[in-house]
Motif scaffolding. Structure first.
Motif, PDB file in Angstrom:
ATOM      1  N   LEU A   1       0.832  -1.202   0.000  1.00 49.20           N
ATOM      2  CA  LEU A   1       0.000   0.000   0.000  1.00 49.20           C
ATOM      3  C   LEU A   1       0.866   1.252   0.000  1.00 49.20           C
ATOM      4  N   SER A   2       1.923   1.221   0.787  1.00 44.14           N
ATOM      5  CA  SER A   2       2.824   2.368   0.876  1.00 44.14           C
ATOM      6  C   SER A   2       3.504   2.643  -0.460  1.00 44.14           C
ATOM      7  N   LYS A   3       4.000   1.603  -1.112  1.00 42.67           N
ATOM      8  CA  LYS A   3       4.673   1.774  -2.408  1.00 42.67           C
ATOM      9  C   LYS A   3       3.713   2.289  -3.476  1.00 42.67           C
ATOM     10  N   ILE A   4       2.498   1.796  -3.451  1.00 46.43           N
ATOM     11  CA  ILE A   4       1.492   2.241  -4.419  1.00 46.43           C
ATOM     12  C   ILE A   4       1.123   3.701  -4.153  1.00 46.43           C
ATOM     13  N   ALA A   5       0.959   4.058  -2.886  1.00 43.80           N
ATOM     14  CA  ALA A   5       0.642   5.446  -2.524  1.00 43.80           C
ATOM     15  C   ALA A   5       1.743   6.397  -2.995  1.00 43.80           C
ATOM     16  N   VAL A   6       2.992   5.981  -2.857  1.00 45.23           N
ATOM     17  CA  VAL A   6       4.116   6.808  -3.321  1.00 45.23           C
ATOM     18  C   VAL A   6       4.086   6.922  -4.845  1.00 45.23           C
ATOM     19  N   ALA A   7       3.836   5.815  -5.528  1.00 47.83           N
ATOM     20  CA  ALA A   7       3.830   5.811  -6.992  1.00 47.83           C
ATOM     21  C   ALA A   7       2.772   6.762  -7.556  1.00 47.83           C
TER      22      ALA A   7
ATOM     23  N   ASP B   1      -3.807  10.782   0.861  1.00 43.72           N
ATOM     24  CA  ASP B   1      -4.853  10.223   1.709  1.00 43.72           C
ATOM     25  C   ASP B   1      -5.043   8.745   1.352  1.00 43.72           C
ATOM     26  N   ILE B   2      -4.908   7.873   2.336  1.00 44.35           N
ATOM     27  CA  ILE B   2      -5.028   6.430   2.109  1.00 44.35           C
ATOM     28  C   ILE B   2      -6.404   6.070   1.548  1.00 44.35           C
ATOM     29  N   ARG B   3      -7.400   6.903   1.823  1.00 42.51           N
ATOM     30  CA  ARG B   3      -8.749   6.623   1.325  1.00 42.51           C
ATOM     31  C   ARG B   3      -8.842   6.764  -0.195  1.00 42.51           C
TER      32      ARG B   3
END
Length: 77
Positions: free
Chosen positions: A50-56, A61-63
């Motif tokens: 999830l963290s890597k995808i959020a950075v990409a 916001d995680i939502r």
């Protein structure tokens, strides 16, 4: 009402005009991991993924990536 966790990866890929392979290259995650996340076919979601995808996707916001999908049991009768 039942809460279902929805991973909105397929929507993000479409919105950013990115293929699953391009996301694999950008994050270092495997094609299988990206595929099961995009298709909501995973029971345990790795926080590192999830963290890597959020950075990409440069998400703040995680939502934007994961949320509850409300599903009423009446809709399935």
């Amino acid at each position: 009402m039942q809460h279902i966790i929805e991973i909105k990866l397929k929507k993000l890929l479409k919105e950013f005009n990115m293929t699953q392979q391009e996301l694999c290259n950008k994050t270092g995650l495997t094609q299988r991991t990206i595929s099961v996340l995009a298709n909501n076919k995973i029971e345990r979601i790795p926080k590192t993924a999830l963290s890597k995808i959020a950075v990409a996707f440069e998400l703040d916001d995680i939502r934007d990536l994961i949320d509850f999908k409300n599903e009423d049991k009446k809709d399935h009768q």
